[in-house]
Enzyme design. Structure first.
Site, short mmCIF file in Angstrom:
data_model
loop_
_atom_site.label_atom_id
_atom_site.label_comp_id
_atom_site.label_asym_id
_atom_site.label_seq_id
_atom_site.Cartn_x
_atom_site.Cartn_y
_atom_site.Cartn_z
N HIS A 25 -2.28 15.99 -1.81
CA HIS A 25 -1.30 15.04 -1.28
C HIS A 25 -0.12 14.91 -2.25
O HIS A 25 -0.23 15.28 -3.42
CB HIS A 25 -1.92 13.66 -1.06
CG HIS A 25 -2.72 13.56 0.21
ND1 HIS A 25 -4.05 13.92 0.28
CD2 HIS A 25 -2.38 13.13 1.46
CE1 HIS A 25 -4.49 13.73 1.52
NE2 HIS A 25 -3.51 13.25 2.25
N LYS A 49 0.82 9.09 -3.73
CA LYS A 49 -0.43 8.55 -3.19
C LYS A 49 -1.22 7.85 -4.29
O LYS A 49 -1.41 8.40 -5.38
CB LYS A 49 -1.26 9.67 -2.54
CG LYS A 49 -2.48 9.17 -1.81
CD LYS A 49 -3.07 10.24 -0.90
CE LYS A 49 -4.36 9.78 -0.25
NZ LYS A 49 -4.18 8.62 0.62
P1 NAD Z 1 4.16 3.51 1.02
O1 NAD Z 1 3.90 2.97 -0.36
O2 NAD Z 1 5.32 4.42 1.21
O3 NAD Z 1 4.33 2.29 2.08
C1 NAD Z 1 3.60 1.09 2.01
C2 NAD Z 1 4.58 -0.03 2.36
O4 NAD Z 1 3.86 -1.26 2.49
C3 NAD Z 1 5.64 -0.24 1.27
O5 NAD Z 1 6.94 -0.16 1.83
C4 NAD Z 1 5.34 -1.64 0.77
O6 NAD Z 1 6.50 -2.36 0.33
C5 NAD Z 1 4.73 -2.29 2.01
N1 NAD Z 1 4.04 -3.55 1.74
C6 NAD Z 1 3.41 -3.93 0.59
N2 NAD Z 1 2.96 -5.21 0.70
C7 NAD Z 1 3.32 -5.64 1.94
C8 NAD Z 1 3.15 -6.88 2.64
N3 NAD Z 1 2.52 -7.92 2.06
N4 NAD Z 1 3.66 -6.99 3.88
C9 NAD Z 1 4.30 -5.96 4.46
N5 NAD Z 1 4.50 -4.76 3.85
C10 NAD Z 1 4.01 -4.61 2.61
O7 NAD Z 1 2.79 4.23 1.44
P2 NAD Z 1 2.57 5.31 2.62
O8 NAD Z 1 2.70 6.68 2.06
O9 NAD Z 1 3.38 4.93 3.81
O10 NAD Z 1 1.02 5.09 2.91
C11 NAD Z 1 0.51 3.82 3.28
C12 NAD Z 1 -0.99 3.92 3.50
O11 NAD Z 1 -1.25 4.76 4.64
C13 NAD Z 1 -1.79 4.55 2.34
O12 NAD Z 1 -3.02 3.87 2.21
C14 NAD Z 1 -2.02 5.99 2.82
O13 NAD Z 1 -3.17 6.57 2.24
C15 NAD Z 1 -2.21 5.74 4.29
N6 NAD Z 1 -1.99 6.92 5.16
C16 NAD Z 1 -2.87 7.09 6.17
C17 NAD Z 1 -2.69 8.11 7.09
C18 NAD Z 1 -3.61 8.19 8.27
O14 NAD Z 1 -3.45 9.09 9.12
N7 NAD Z 1 -4.57 7.29 8.40
C19 NAD Z 1 -1.60 8.98 6.95
C20 NAD Z 1 -0.71 8.78 5.90
C21 NAD Z 1 -0.91 7.73 5.01
#
Ligand code: NAD
Length: 269
Positions: free
Chosen positions: A155, A159
């Protein structure tokens, strides 16, 4: 129109979700949220996602976000997810969770919320990975007695959890399909270093690569003495996860309360 709210709207997945919702014919963005103090608050969600303005500004009002939505899609942080699940349960709004890396206590809060609302929770929302799990189960059933099984995931550098939720899920699929060889706890080996000795035959190796902007890759190797079978899934971009999450919303809004995964959504059990 299905109205969907997005917490973490300025994040990598949040922005991809906004663009995919805007492109969908039967869905629209209800609200986009980031926590208090976030620099993107007040910006138009569409412009933030690199598309035309949508007339929805980012706010920090989590309660309002839930109240105005038919469903919420959460790709944020584990502690946010657990709290959000409780709020959605109180407001009776279905939830799709993509966030990975939840602790046992946080997972329990999600399970508890799923007694009141439908929750689709999957470490990987892509159709391909969910088909991959099925292929891995079948290959394990046929090969596990004689082949060494190793899982390698890669990844992007941002991450925060490792190994990926998908790698853990794949390891569980392998363990379940070869249960006579022991449980995942007994067999998992998370990386190797130093004089670790010969590989025990029933071990399930799980290895993590982090770098650049890789959206997500998983390879399962079945290593025999004369040949090797490899099954790989490579996400080309994040849209595949966002499209899966929106598909999960379309399915979830007509379900009874309960905890579901993408196999339920895709009906590939
Ligand atoms: P990222 O860090 O880019 O985004 C997370 C966002 O959440 C940030 O913008 C952050 O400011 C926000 N956030 C934090 N606290 C918050 C709150 N209290 N209220 C609202 N927003 C808040 O991360 P990402 O790359 O977008 O990944 C997010 C999650 O999704 C990770 O756990 C990743 O592993 C997971 N993911 C899952 C899949 C899937 O298919 N299930 C795919 C990609 C990523």
């Amino acid at each position: 129109m299905i109205r969907i709210s997005i917490p973490g709207a300025a994040g990598r997945m949040g922005r991809t979700l906004i663009a995919e919702i805007a492109a969908g014919k039967d869905v629209e963005l209800s609200a986009a949220v980031e926590p208090p103090g976030h620099p993107a608050l007040g910006q138009d969600a569409g412009l933030l996602a690199g598309i035309d303005a949508l007339g929805v500004e980012l706010t920090d009002d989590l309660e309002q976000m839930i109240a105005g939505a038919d469903a919420v899609i959460d790709f944020t942080l584990p502690e946010v997810t657990a709290t959000l699940a409780q709020h959605c349960a109180e407001k009776n709004v279905p939830l799709v969770i993509g966030t990975t890396g939840l602790s046992d206590e946080q997972s329990e809060r999600v399970r508890s919320a799923a007694r009141a609302i439908p929750i689709v929770w999957a470490p990987n929302m892509s159709v391909g990975v969910n088909v991959l799990c099925r292929l891995v189960s079948e290959a394990t059933r046929l090969l596990a007695e004689q082949y060494d099984i190793e899982i390698v995931e890669a990844h992007h550098r941002h991450k925060v959890d490792a190994p990926s939720g998908t790698a853990i899920r794949l390891a569980q699929v392998v363990a379940d399909a070869s249960a006579s060889l022991g449980s995942l706890d007994e067999r998992a080996c998370y990386g190797r270093r130093g004089i670790v000795g010969k590989r025990p035959p029933n071990e399930i190796g799980i290895h993590t690569v982090r770098g650049g902007e890789i959206p997500g890759e998983h390879t399962i190797m079945f290593c025999g003495t004369s040949d090797r079978v490899e099954i790989t899934h490579r996400a080309a971009n994040r849209s595949v996860f966002a499209q899966g999450a929106i598909r999960a919303v379309r399915w979830a809004i007509s379900q009874a309360p309960g905890l579901y995964d993408m196999n339920d959504v895709l009906q590939i059990r």
